[in-house]
Design an enzyme around this catalytic site. Structure first.
Site, PDB file in Angstrom:
ATOM      1  N   GLU A  77       1.331   2.935   4.429  1.00  0.00           N
ATOM      2  CA  GLU A  77       0.059   2.493   3.833  1.00  0.00           C
ATOM      3  C   GLU A  77      -0.230   1.073   4.310  1.00  0.00           C
ATOM      4  O   GLU A  77       0.674   0.236   4.340  1.00  0.00           O
ATOM      5  CB  GLU A  77       0.139   2.502   2.305  1.00  0.00           C
ATOM      6  CG  GLU A  77      -1.163   2.006   1.681  1.00  0.00           C
ATOM      7  CD  GLU A  77      -1.081   1.812   0.177  1.00  0.00           C
ATOM      8  OE1 GLU A  77      -0.974   2.811  -0.545  1.00  0.00           O
ATOM      9  OE2 GLU A  77      -1.136   0.647  -0.264  1.00  0.00           O
ATOM     10  N   TYR A  90       2.207   9.402 -10.816  1.00  0.00           N
ATOM     11  CA  TYR A  90       2.878   8.245 -11.427  1.00  0.00           C
ATOM     12  C   TYR A  90       4.195   8.670 -12.083  1.00  0.00           C
ATOM     13  O   TYR A  90       4.188   9.173 -13.212  1.00  0.00           O
ATOM     14  CB  TYR A  90       1.932   7.613 -12.469  1.00  0.00           C
ATOM     15  CG  TYR A  90       0.614   7.195 -11.846  1.00  0.00           C
ATOM     16  CD1 TYR A  90       0.424   5.899 -11.380  1.00  0.00           C
ATOM     17  CD2 TYR A  90      -0.418   8.122 -11.668  1.00  0.00           C
ATOM     18  CE1 TYR A  90      -0.768   5.527 -10.768  1.00  0.00           C
ATOM     19  CE2 TYR A  90      -1.610   7.765 -11.042  1.00  0.00           C
ATOM     20  CZ  TYR A  90      -1.771   6.472 -10.601  1.00  0.00           C
ATOM     21  OH  TYR A  90      -2.946   6.106  -9.978  1.00  0.00           O
ATOM     22  N   LYS A  92       3.086  -5.320   7.176  1.00  0.00           N
ATOM     23  CA  LYS A  92       4.149  -5.967   7.961  1.00  0.00           C
ATOM     24  C   LYS A  92       5.144  -4.918   8.442  1.00  0.00           C
ATOM     25  O   LYS A  92       5.506  -4.002   7.710  1.00  0.00           O
ATOM     26  CB  LYS A  92       4.906  -6.983   7.097  1.00  0.00           C
ATOM     27  CG  LYS A  92       4.044  -8.135   6.607  1.00  0.00           C
ATOM     28  CD  LYS A  92       4.127  -9.304   7.575  1.00  0.00           C
ATOM     29  CE  LYS A  92       3.420 -10.536   7.073  1.00  0.00           C
ATOM     30  NZ  LYS A  92       1.993 -10.546   7.291  1.00  0.00           N
TER      31      LYS A  92
END
Ligand code: FAD
Length: 288
Positions: A20, A149, A276
């Site tokens: 993501e 969740y 990153k």
């Protein structure tokens, strides 16, 4: 490639890898966007099947999201999956966006309600993600993913109620569930078992956040209901100013977490890369 195909053609020993990313903020000169693609190119060696791109509340970064989606497809030759939130958008705008995505040859979308904005008028065309899933399936040929969740959504009365509504999203046509980040695999395993009992058969892909910064961790976990195991929290808290220590501990922890999930036979691992390469790349090198 469509979600169903991606997860059904999974190599039996290896989980499907996905990432993501988010559109960089305050990027007037486009340098952060270029850097994002430098980072993503380094992560290509782990052969991701999919890269998902977040969507700002109310469509605040729609143009940037589309630009990234186009480049993931054309430059990285990888399947992009735009996220889309419906809470502040009219049905008319949603239909227009779906048309745009289909014209770009996009095959998948992550359908979300989004957080209810505070002190702001919200559009009431759609109250829940399940209605968005229904609309997408009616108006387009896109394959749909939804959010799950393991520890329950922050607004949910109970985990069981939340899973009941998750089942509605799957029944309306969602092919895959991506979970919110979690650090304790027990929550994921219990959630997956409960989902099975509710009759949910769609793959439930664990969302993994490699901890690289203590403040970011505290901020992210304050926004959603996530349990940080005491042992991990105490270690990180004791060295909260030591950036190298936090990074190494985060990578070591996530590697073990992922290995346990792989051993349990998960269909995929979805990495919250925070744009990153370093931590996600280290974890994947340790694992694969
Ligand atoms: P829903 O599935 O609609 O659920 C929201 C709440 O309503 C839950 O408590 C649920 O139990 C309850 N509920 C559902 N249906 C009903 C019903 N019929 N009646 C009563 N209650 C009901 N946010 C962004 O802004 N942009 C992003 O790009 C983004 N990406 C995400 C990616 C992942 C993998 C995850 C896990 C979350 C992401 N989010 C993103 C956050 C998400 O938008 C929020 O968690 C939001 O508050 C809920 O969205 P949802 O799609 O899960 O909502």
């Amino acid at each position: 490639m469509e979600l169903k195909e991606i997860y059904s053609s999974k190599n039996t020993n290896k989980p499907v890898i996905s990432y993501e990313v988010f559109p960089p903020k305050d990027d007037t000169d486009g340098q952060k966007l270029e850097q994002l693609f430098v980072e993503l190119k380094k992560l290509l060696k782990f052969k991701p099947s999919l890269i998902s791109v977040t969507y700002g509340a109310g469509g605040s970064n729609q143009t940037e999201s589309i630009e990234i989606i186009k480049r993931i497809k054309s430059e990285l030759m990888t399947t992009p999956m735009p996220h889309f939130t419906c809470v502040s958008t009219s049905e008319k705008n949603i239909k227009q966006y779906l048309t745009t995505l289909e014209q770009l040859g996009i095959e998948n979308i992550l359908a979300l309600r989004g957080d209810i904005p505070q002190n702001q008028e919200i559009c009431h065309d759609f109250r829940y993600a399940s209605q968005l899933v229904e609309c997408i399936k009616r108006e387009s040929r896109l394959s749909v993913a939804v959010a799950g969740y393991p520890e329950g959504h922050k607004e949910a009365e109970s985990l069981e109620k939340d899973i009941h509504y998750l089942k509605q999203k799957v029944d309306k046509g969602a092919d895959v569930i991506y979970t919110q980040l979690f650090f304790n695999n027990r929550h994921y395993f219990d959630f997956a078992e409960k989902c099975q009992k509710f009759g949910i058969t769609a793959p439930i892909i664990p969302g993994i956040l490699p901890v690289t910064n203590f403040k970011t961790l505290e901020k992210m976990t304050s926004l959603c209901k996530v349990d940080i195991p005491k042992e991990l929290y105490d270690k990180l808290n004791a060295h909260s100013e030591d950036k190298e220590y936090i990074k190494n501990t985060g990578i070591e922890y996530a590697t073990k977490q992922c290995q346990e999930l792989i051993d349990a036979g998960v269909d995929g691992l979805h990495f919250y890369t925070l744009n990153k390469e370093y931590a996600t790349g280290k974890i994947l090198s340790n694992l694969l």
